[in-house]
Design an enzyme around this catalytic site. Structure first.
Site, PDB file in Angstrom:
ATOM      1  N   ARG A   1      30.767  63.002  17.660  1.00  0.00           N
ATOM      2  CA  ARG A   1      30.579  64.355  17.124  1.00  0.00           C
ATOM      3  C   ARG A   1      29.113  64.780  17.066  1.00  0.00           C
ATOM      4  NH1 ARG A   1      34.925  66.216  14.053  1.00  0.00           N
ATOM      5  NH2 ARG A   1      33.711  66.946  12.273  1.00  0.00           N
TER       6      ARG A   1
ATOM      7  N   GLY B   1      34.851  53.908  16.318  1.00  0.00           N
ATOM      8  CA  GLY B   1      34.927  54.720  17.522  1.00  0.00           C
ATOM      9  C   GLY B   1      35.998  54.265  18.493  1.00  0.00           C
TER      10      GLY B   1
ATOM     11  N   THR C   1      23.601  56.913   7.160  1.00  0.00           N
ATOM     12  CA  THR C   1      23.851  57.489   8.481  1.00  0.00           C
ATOM     13  C   THR C   1      22.518  57.910   9.092  1.00  0.00           C
ATOM     14  OG1 THR C   1      26.092  58.227   7.982  1.00  0.00           O
ATOM     15  CG2 THR C   1      24.909  59.420   9.696  1.00  0.00           C
TER      16      THR C   1
ATOM     17  N   HIS D   1      29.128  58.359  15.766  1.00  0.00           N
ATOM     18  CA  HIS D   1      29.552  59.415  14.843  1.00  0.00           C
ATOM     19  C   HIS D   1      30.887  60.029  15.274  1.00  0.00           C
ATOM     20  CE1 HIS D   1      27.651  61.559  11.368  1.00  0.00           C
ATOM     21  NE2 HIS D   1      28.689  62.338  11.566  1.00  0.00           N
TER      22      HIS D   1
ATOM     23  N   ARG E   1      39.517  58.724  12.304  1.00  0.00           N
ATOM     24  CA  ARG E   1      40.611  59.668  12.557  1.00  0.00           C
ATOM     25  C   ARG E   1      41.991  59.096  12.220  1.00  0.00           C
ATOM     26  NH1 ARG E   1      36.784  61.041  16.625  1.00  0.00           N
ATOM     27  NH2 ARG E   1      36.213  63.258  16.562  1.00  0.00           N
TER      28      ARG E   1
END
Length: 369
Positions: free
Chosen positions: A262, A291, A157, A259, A314
């Site tokens: 976020r 995303g 990341t 991200h 999510r």
């Protein structure tokens, strides 16, 4: 309770049933959450241009990631602290993805260890998401553990030299639940988080920040490549210039990501920058995207614009909150079937049939009115 038939149904369930602290942690974006909204809205601005009268009696969704075959190009992105959503957390996700023959990416912020996740789903395709620790020795130790347990790629990341501003976390004075810990951290580090929890310290982000090396730069990439036999994927690329630099530094994959909205608010939706990055990479590395994926048509649009696969974050958490591993499987199966249907209705029988001509921005039609 009515049947849950789409990702939005699982999202509503999670919103209604998760504790407020967990709900706000999972659902929130950075600052004013402009990018969080745009990640999904940008897909709606794209139109599909299907071809008809094609024989679509047989449709295959199979593909490969870095040479490893998977059943469909929808995989699990790294999401932290999954055991807030369900007691089985990352183990449930690993089992579900292995059963479906897709890929799971384990988060650095996992509440289950590298080893336990691997043992729970032998034979599954697993990648490990990494931040480079301020201690290089700690970083190498994590890589060695991932290698030993059969993880097949390191996902570095690169968009988090410091934590983004997340208002809901600040309002809630978010701390890790007392029953959980970051299982891949050393005992010494874990004990420091326990102290933070027991003291009710709302500044957990400061503790996390001390563990991420803010001096990370492009020279760190060749170093990382030199200390592992696993392919390196850079996650958090949003410009063609950075994508070219990454390829020149020898990475195997480019992961287009903001991200989950976020980190830095106001950046583009990932689908908006995908074409630029595909052009810059020019076939020299595989390209992935996360995303805003909520529908099978979103997957089709991303692949048409050049992604090899998409990763969802999510939606995995929504499935966990509903019914653990079974919930994750249901969410992924819904997305897989929606994607397969979208392929067939667009005249595509394999991923090779999906091309740039399949997608147009809504503005293409404005001049036709």
């Amino acid at each position: 309770m009515a049947a849950l038939v789409c990702v939005s149904d699982f999202e509503r369930y999670a919103h209604e049933h998760l504790p407020k602290s967990a709900r706000d942690y999972y659902f929130s974006g950075a600052s004013g959450q402009q990018t969080l909204e745009e990640n999904t809205a940008a897909f709606r601005r794209l139109r599909l241009r299907p071809r008809v009268l094609r024989d679509v009696s047989r449709v295959s969704t199979e593909t490969t990631l870095l040479g490893r075959r998977i059943a469909f190009p929808i995989c699990a992105a790294p999401t932290g602290i999954q055991r807030m959503a369900h007691p089985d957390g990352e183990i449930a996700t690993a089992k579900a993805l292995a059963d479906l023959s897709s890929c799971m990416t384990l988060s650095w912020w996992s509440t289950t260890s590298i080893e336990d996740v691997a043992r729970s789903a032998p034979g599954g395709v697993r990648w490990f998401q990494l931040h480079i620790d301020s201690s290089r020795e700690t970083t190498v130790d994590l890589i060695r553990r991932a290698e030993k347990m059969g993880y097949e790629a390191i996902v570095l990341t690169v968009d988090m030299p410091m934590m983004g501003q997340r208002y809901d976390h600040i309002r809630n004075r978010f701390v890790l639940p007392r029953s959980l810990k970051f299982e891949n951290f050393s005992k010494e580090t874990a004990s420091k988080f326990s102290e933070t929890q027991s003291q009710g310290n709302p500044r957990m982000a400061r503790r996390l920040q001390t563990m991420i090396d803010p001096t990370l730069n492009w020279d760190s990439v060749p170093w990382l490549i030199s200390v592992t036999r696993l392919p390196i994927v850079l996650k958090g690329i949003l410009t063609g210039k950075d994508a070219r630099e990454a390829v020149e530094r020898g990475v195997s994959g480019i992961w287009v990501s903001n991200h989950g909205a976020r980190q830095l608010d106001g950046v583009p939706a990932t689908i908006e920058v995908l074409s630029e990055i595909v052009h810059a990479v020019d076939g020299r590395a595989e390209i992935y995207l996360d995303g805003g994926i909520r529908h099978g048509t979103d997957v089709l649009k991303a692949l048409a614009l050049g992604a090899r696969a998409v990763f969802v974050g999510r939606p995995i958490l929504f499935g966990l909150a509903y019914k653990g591993a079974d919930g994750v499987k249901q969410v992924m199966e819904i997305l897989r079937e929606e994607f397969r249907t979208a392929m067939a209705l667009s005249g595509c029988t394999s991923l090779n049939d999906i091309s740039r001509a399949l997608v147009a921005h809504e503005s293409y039609y404005w001049s036709k009115l």
